[in-house]
Design a protein around this motif. Structure first.
Motif, PDB file in Angstrom:
ATOM      1  N   GLN A  89       1.010  -1.355   0.067  1.00  0.00           N
ATOM      2  CA  GLN A  89       0.102  -0.041   0.155  1.00  0.00           C
ATOM      3  C   GLN A  89       1.005   1.231   0.076  1.00  0.00           C
ATOM      4  N   GLY A  96      -9.588  -2.274  -7.125  1.00  0.00           N
ATOM      5  CA  GLY A  96      -9.129  -0.838  -6.766  1.00  0.00           C
ATOM      6  C   GLY A  96      -8.566  -0.228  -7.950  1.00  0.00           C
ATOM      7  N   HIS A 149      -3.810   1.439  -5.964  1.00  0.00           N
ATOM      8  CA  HIS A 149      -4.370   0.322  -5.164  1.00  0.00           C
ATOM      9  C   HIS A 149      -3.303  -0.888  -5.218  1.00  0.00           C
TER      10      HIS A 149
END
Ligand code: NAG
Ligand code: NAG
Ligand code: NAG
Ligand code: NAG
Length: 394
Positions: A49, A232, A384
Motif C-alpha cells: 500500500q 481498486g 491500489h
C-alpha cells in the motif's frame, strides 16, 4: 571475525511466511497500525500500500553479535524494470546498503562512513523468470551473484571506517529505511516483484509488516502487462503528465489482447466540479464497450486489441484497432488536462480524495501509452495494492 567486517555496510536478509497479529501500537491517520509477524523464506510479493512509496513492505532487526553468516540469498522474479528490492543498515542507520533494479539491471548504493557509492551491472533480471541472487561482504568487497555467477563487485575503503560489531542491523524488503534524498542515484521505489527462498544472513529473527490488509500473493507464472484484479484503481493527475505540442491533441493508447474478458472501467477522467467527465467501461457479458461523456453514452464492441483515445480541443475520437469508431463533441479537454484533472485506470473514482471508487476493472492491459510513451503505473499518484503494475497472471 575479520570476514564480518563489512557487515557494517548492512547487507543482509531472511524470510518465511506465517502471519500472526503481534501488537497494536498507536494510531496512524485514524487507522490502527498493526504489526504482523512474517517470518521468512517467502514467497513475498513486494507490492504494498502506498503510504509513502519508500517505506519497506517488511523489516527485521537483529543484534550484530548474532550475525554469523556474511551472505544473503534469495530468488527474485519480476517484469518491473525499476524499484527497491532489499535494504540493510547498521550503526543506527548511518551505514546503509540499497539493492534495486534500474532498467532491469542490478544496482547497489552503499553509504559507509564518508563514502557514498553507486554501482550498476550484471544481467537484466526483469524477464519474468526466477533468478537466484546472493549478496555478500568479503573484506572490502560487496559481491552480487546472479544465478551462481559473480555479477557485480564493489570495493570500498576509507580510513574513517571502523569495524562495528555491536549494535543492531536492520533489514528491509520492498523499500528503504534511509531518507531517499541521501541516495546517490534516486529511482522509482515501487516494485512489482516477488521474492522467495530467502536466507538473510542465516538469521532467524521474525520479520514485521505494517500492512493493514493481507500481503498480496504471487502469481504462479506471469506475463507482461498490468493486472487489475477488480479491487481498486489507479489515479494520475494530468498536469503531471507532459503532453508536448497540442496540435495533434492528446493520444492515449491501450493494448488489451483479452479485452473480451474485461469487466469494469478501463479509463476515467474526472474534475472536481463535474465529477466524471469521460469514461470507458467494458462489460464481459454483453461484450460491450461503453463510452460515457457527461450524461450521454455510446456503445462499441469489445474484442479489440488496441483502444485509442484522441482528445482534441473540441472533440474526442475513439478508435478500435486503428479504425475510427466515434468522434464526439466535447468541451476543451486539453485545457482541463493542462490545468490538472484526474485520470484513472481501473475504476471510477468517487468524489473526495480518498481514492475509493466503483466499477473496478478486472482484466489484463498489456500496455498503456500517452503521447507514444509507456505509462508506468508505479509513478501514479495513487495505485491500489491489488494492481500489479508490471505483471499479469500467465
Ligand atoms: C539484543 O541484545 C539485547 C541485550 O544485549 C537484548 O535485550 C535484545 O533482546 C537483543 N535483541 C535481539 C533482536 O535479539
Ligand atoms: C545457518 O543456520 C543453520 C541452522 O540454523 C546452520 O546449520 C548453518 O551452519 C548456518 N550457516 C552459517 C553459514 O552460519
Ligand atoms: C589512509 O591513510 C593512509 C596513511 O595513514 C594513506 O596512505 C591512505 O591514502 C589513506 N587512504 C584513504 C582512502 O584516505
Ligand atoms: C467477467 O469478469 C468477471 C470478473 O469481474 C470474471 O469473473 C468472469 O470470469 C468474466 N467472464 C468472462 C466471460 O470473461
Amino acid at each position: 571475525m575479520g570476514s564480518l567486517r563489512m557487515l557494517a555496510c548492512g547487507l543482509l536478509l531472511g524470510l518465511n511466511l506465517a502471519l500472526l497479529v503481534l501488537e497494536t501500537d498507536g494510531q496512524e491517520s485514524g487507522m490502527k497500525k498493526v504489526k504482523k509477524q512474517v517470518s521468512g523464506r517467502g514467497p513475498v510479493n513486494l507490492a504494498h500500500q502506498q503510504r509513502g512509496t519508500w517505506r519497506p513492505l517488511m523489516q527485521t532487526r537483529a543484534n550484530l553479535s548474532e550475525v554469523k553468516s556474511i551472505k544473503s540469498m534469495f530468488e527474485l522474479r519480476t517484469l518491473d524494470p525499476e524499484g527497491a528490492v532489499f535494504y540493510g543498515d547498521t550503526n543506527a542507520g548511518e551505514d546503509w546498503f540499497v539493492f534495486s533494479l534500474r532498467n532491469g539491471i542490478p544496482e547497489m548504493q552503499i553509504a559507509k562512513a564518508d563514502i557514498l557509492v553507486s554501482a550498476i551491472g550484471g544481467p537484466k533480471l526483469n524477464d519474468g523468470q526466477w533468478h537466484q541472487l546472493g549478496l555478500s561482504n568479503e573484506g572490502k568487497f560487496v559481491i552480487l551473484e546472479v544465478d551462481g555467477k559473480q555479477a557485480l563487485v564493489v570495493g570500498l575503503e576509507s580510513n574513517k571506517t571502523e569495524e562495528v560489531m555491536t549494535g543492531q542491523i536492520r533489514l528491509a524488503l520492498g523499500g528503504i529505511l534511509v531518507d531517499e534524498k541521501k541516495l546517490v542515484n534516486p529511482f522509482v521505489a515501487e516494485m512489482d516483484g516477488c521474492v522467495r527462498e530467502g536466507n538473510w544472513l542465516n538469521l532467524t529473527s521474525p520479520w514485521e509488516t505494517e500492512e493493514v490488509g493481507d500481503l498480496m500473493p504471487c502469481f504462479d507464472a506471469i506475463k507482461p502487462g498490468t493486472f487489475f484484479s477488480g479491487a481498486g484503481l489507479s489515479v494520475f493527475r494530468t498536469s503531471e503528465i507532459p503532453i508536448g505540442s497540442e496540435e495533434k491533441g492528446i493520444n492515449i493508447d491501450i493494448w488489451a489482447e483479452s479485452s473480451n474478458e474485461m469487466q469494469g472501467a478501463i479509463l476515467n477522467l474526472r474534475n472536481d466540479e463535474q465529477g466524471s467527465i469521460f469514461s470507458v467501461r467494458a462489460n464481459n457479458i454483453t461484450k460491450e464497450l461503453t463510452l460515457t461523456l457527461g450524461k450521454s453514452s455510446t456503445v462499441l464492441k469489445l474484442g479489440f486489441n488496441k483502444l485509442s483515445i484522441n482528445m482534441l480541443k473540441d472533440r474526442v475520437r475513439v478508435s478500435l484497432d486503428d479504425i475510427l469508431s466515434r468522434a464526439i463533441e466535447t468541451p476543451d479537454y486539453l485545457a482541463s488536462w493542462k490545468a490538472g484533472i484526474f485520470l484513472s485506470f481501473g475504476g471510477i473514482p468517487d468524489e473526495g480524495d480518498d481514492f475509493h471508487g466503483s466499477q473496478y476493472l478486472h482484466g489484463c492491459i498489456e500496455k498503456i501509452q500517452i503521447q507514444g510513451k509507456d505509462v508506468d503505473l508505479d509513478t501514479a499518484m495513487y495505485k491500489h495494492i491489488s494492481i500489479s503494475s508490471h505483471s499479469c497472471p500467465a
